[in-house]
Each structure stands twice: as structure tokens, then as C-alpha cells.
Design a protein around this motif. Structure first.
Motif, mmCIF file in Angstrom:
data_model
loop_
_atom_site.group_PDB
_atom_site.id
_atom_site.type_symbol
_atom_site.label_atom_id
_atom_site.label_comp_id
_atom_site.label_asym_id
_atom_site.label_seq_id
_atom_site.Cartn_x
_atom_site.Cartn_y
_atom_site.Cartn_z
ATOM 1 N N GLU A 105 0.834 -1.194 0.000
ATOM 2 C CA GLU A 105 0.000 0.000 0.000
ATOM 3 C C GLU A 105 0.873 1.251 0.000
ATOM 4 O O GLU A 105 0.576 2.250 -0.672
ATOM 5 N N LYS A 147 -3.978 8.446 5.199
ATOM 6 C CA LYS A 147 -4.158 7.653 3.978
ATOM 7 C C LYS A 147 -4.187 6.154 4.309
ATOM 8 O O LYS A 147 -4.977 5.402 3.732
ATOM 9 N N SER A 187 -7.187 3.460 3.766
ATOM 10 C CA SER A 187 -6.938 2.465 2.723
ATOM 11 C C SER A 187 -7.368 1.062 3.119
ATOM 12 O O SER A 187 -7.560 0.209 2.261
#
Length: 376
Positions: free
Chosen positions: A126, A149, A153
Motif C-alpha cells: 500500500e 491515507k 486504505s
């Protein structure tokens, strides 16, 4: 400006050559000035020459099958050469610091700490999709945005802590855990203390520790409670864990440290008899009578046996400290038999009390580090 003075210098050389006169004539014919000529032995000369002539002198010596060595040197040219070397080293150090400083502005390693269900590989992939990988400039990395983030995610992530330490990006992830279903007949229990002690370390597999390092606890105190999760998301679970604590074992022994001490000589006598109507009928009698002895009685329903061990007074040869140290070692071995193999002695507190006649009462407090948690 004339910089010839920078090339000035003189060297003192040692020349080993078979024909010294031939060497001196060759040098004079070439116009080479020599000073302070000294004869060391039949084939060795010590002389001083200008540094600019050294190479030419060396060639002459080699043609005469001789050897030349520099004994000492001085002058501006040698100072300049040494300065060049020092400047080169200084420049190298400065360049190294500059390069090191430049490389420290990049992240070269990423450490990922996850829990049980989320693999570090998934997080690393990721991060690659976000452009975060080893070699990224620190100025291009905002850890707070990165935390946000990562949380967005993956639905299994509860929160993320990202920090840059040196050239390492450290990411710690706390996962969302679905509370396990507990059967109605299942009893949730605490982890309790098996004995008194001082908490040193806590390892919790499940549940919530309610003690911390440095706490003094008593036998039966609760160490880990059967619930976990943050406020509002708490759930019950079986408490499992280890609590390493310093526990205390005291041993006391009276010992002789000065004067004489009674020891067995190795001589043994026995008497064996049976007893009928209060009368002793001897089957075996001692052949010797000891002035001082230890007596041990061993009897069964019919036969009685007495064993006599002769003792004698002997002067103690070891010093007081040696006797105490040896006794402490024996007590240490005795204590280790009372605890688990994983336990270890971390300290000994020794105190003595004088009893007179060369005797003392030795007290040793052993501090044992061991797991005191009772897991049900």
C-alpha cells in the motif's frame, strides 16, 4: 613572485658503497654540493645534500652498485608536502560529512509493526502505491497525511502511528478486532499473583494488565483483567499473560567461622540389639568408645540399630569471608531447587549476627526473578 623557496630543503643521507672515492669524484664532477661528510665505516658515508640533487645522487649510487637511505630531512618542501597531505585528509573528512548529511535527508528503511491479522507485506504494498519506499526524500514525506491515507486504505486498521527516526520510517498499526463470542457457560477469570513480589515486566497475550513495572503486589492480587479494547469498544476475553517479578526468599543458617569446629573423622561403630520385656539383647556391640560422636538410631519392629560417627575438633583453616561465601553458594543451590528452571537469581542481600564463640547467624535474602502469574 619567485616561489623557488618552496622547493628548498636538505636531506641527510646514508650511502653504502664499496668505492667511496669514486662516488665523491662523480658527485663533484656533476657539480653536486655535499656537506658534513662523515665516515661511519669502510663502506658507509653520512652526508648532507640539497633535496633537489637527491634524485641525481641516487642514480650515481645505483650505478656504483650502492645503497642510499634518507636519515633525516628538513626544509620548506617537506612542510608543503605534509600540508598537502593534511589538506587532502581534511577535504576527505569534509566531503564525507557533506555526503553523509545529504544521505541522511532520505528514508532508507521502513519498519512496519502490525498485530495479528494484518501482514506487513500488505502495508508495504500500500505504501508503494502511495509512492513511499526506501530512497524517498524526507521533505516529500508528511507523516500525518500518511497516517490518514493508511487508515482510509484498509478497513482493518484502527489507527496508525508513523514517525521518522534517523533514516528509518517506523509505522505502528493497531488493528480492529471483532470481539469474540463467549459461550454462556464460559467463566471469564483474572490472572492472579501466585506470591508477593515487585513487578518488573508484563507480557499480555489477552486481557488488560492493571499493574505496571515497579508495583509491589501481594499473593492473590489481580494482575490481568479479562477484558480489552478501548473505551466504548471493550469486550470480555480470557485473561492470559506472564508477569515477571522480583520475589524474595530468605535463608538463615548458624555457622562456625572462627576457632574450632567438630568434624566427622570417618570412623564408625554400630550396635545392634533386640528388646524383649524391656531388656536389650545385643547382637553386635561397638568395639571402640568415641569421646565425641553423632548418634543415629534406626529401628524396626524387632531389630534396633544405633550408628556412632566419631567427631573431632579441628581448627578452621578458611577465613571468615571464604566460609560465608561457600555457605551462600550452598544456600543459593538450595533456593534454585525450590523455583522453576526459568527463574534466576538477580541479587543477594547478606547480613550476619554475631552469636559468640566464633559462631554467626547468616541471613541471605535471595532476589529471584520469575513468572508469578496464575493463568486459569
Amino acid at each position: 613572485m619567485n616561489f623557488n623557496f618552496l622547493k628548498s630543503g636538505i636531506v641527510e643521507v646514508q650511502v653504502i658503497v664499496f668505492n667511496r672515492e669514486q662516488l665523491l669524484n662523480a658527485l663533484w664532477n656533476r657539480g653536486i654540493k655535499i656537506h658534513n661528510v662523515k665516515k661511519k665505516d669502510v663502506s658507509t658515508l653520512i652526508m648532507t645534500i640539497d633535496y633537489i640533487n637527491y634524485k641525481e645522487v641516487k642514480d650515481v649510487v645505483k650505478r656504483l652498485n650502492g645503497k642510499i637511505n634518507i636519515v633525516s630531512k628538513k626544509g620548506m618542501i617537506f612542510f608543503v608536502k605534509g600540508l598537502k597531505t593534511k589538506i587532502g585528509i581534511l577535504i576527505g573528512i569534509v566531503l564525507f560529512i557533506i555526503i553523509l548529511g545529504y544521505l541522511s535527508t532520505f528514508v532508507w528503511r521502513i519498519d512496519i509493526d502490525t498485530k495479528r491479522y494484518l501482514a506487513p507485506f500488505e502495508v508495504r504494498e500500500e505504501l508503494k502505491n502511495m509512492g513511499v519506499k526506501p530512497g524517498i526524500n524526507k521533505n516529500k514525506l508528511n507523516v500525518y497525511e500518511l497516517e490518514k491515507k493508511l487508515e482510509d486504505s484498509n478497513g482493518n486498521i484502527m489507527w496508525v502511528n508513523a514517525r521518522i527516526e534517523g533514516s528509518t520510517l517506523k509505522i505502528k498499526i493497531e488493528e480492529k478486532i471483532t470481539p469474540p463470542m463467549r459461550q454462556n457457560n464460559e467463566t471469564v477469570k483474572n490472572v492472579l499473583a501466585s506470591m508477593d513480589g515487585e513487578v518488573k515486566r508484563i507480557y499480555t497475550t489477552a486481557g488488560t494488565a492493571i499493574v505496571k513495572p515497579g508495583d509491589m503486589i501481594k499473593r492473590g492480587d489481580v494482575l490481568i483483567e479479562p477484558h480489552q479494547g478501548k473505551e466504548g469498544l471493550e469486550y470480555e476475553t480470557k485473561a492470559i499473560g506472564k508477569v515477571i517479578a522480583n520475589t524474595f526468599y530468605e535463608k538463615t543458617l548458624d555457622i562456625q567461622v572462627e576457632g574450632n569446629v567438630e568434624e566427622r573423622t570417618g570412623n564408625i561403630e554400630e550396635e545392634i540389639y533386640i528388646e524383649i520385656c524391656g531388656k536389650k539383647i545385643y547382637l553386635k556391640k561397638p568395639t571402640k568408645v568415641f569421646e565425641s560422636y553423632d548418634k543415629i538410631e534406626r529401628s524396626n519392629k524387632f531389630i534396633h540399630k544405633n550408628i556412632y560417627y566419631e567427631k573431632t575438633n579441628k581448627e578452621l583453616k578458611n577465613s571468615k569471608d571464604e566460609i560465608i561465601n561457600k555457605t551462600v553458594e550452598l544456600l543459593n543451590e538450595e533456593v534454585l531447587k525450590e523455583v522453576t528452571k526459568q527463574a534466576r537469581v538477580v541479587d543477594k542481600i547478606i547480613s550476619t549476627e554475631n552469636l559468640g564463640d566464633g559462631k554467626i547467624r547468616l541471613k541471605v535474602m535471595f532476589v529471584i526473578e520469575q513468572d508469578i502469574a496464575i493463568n486459569y
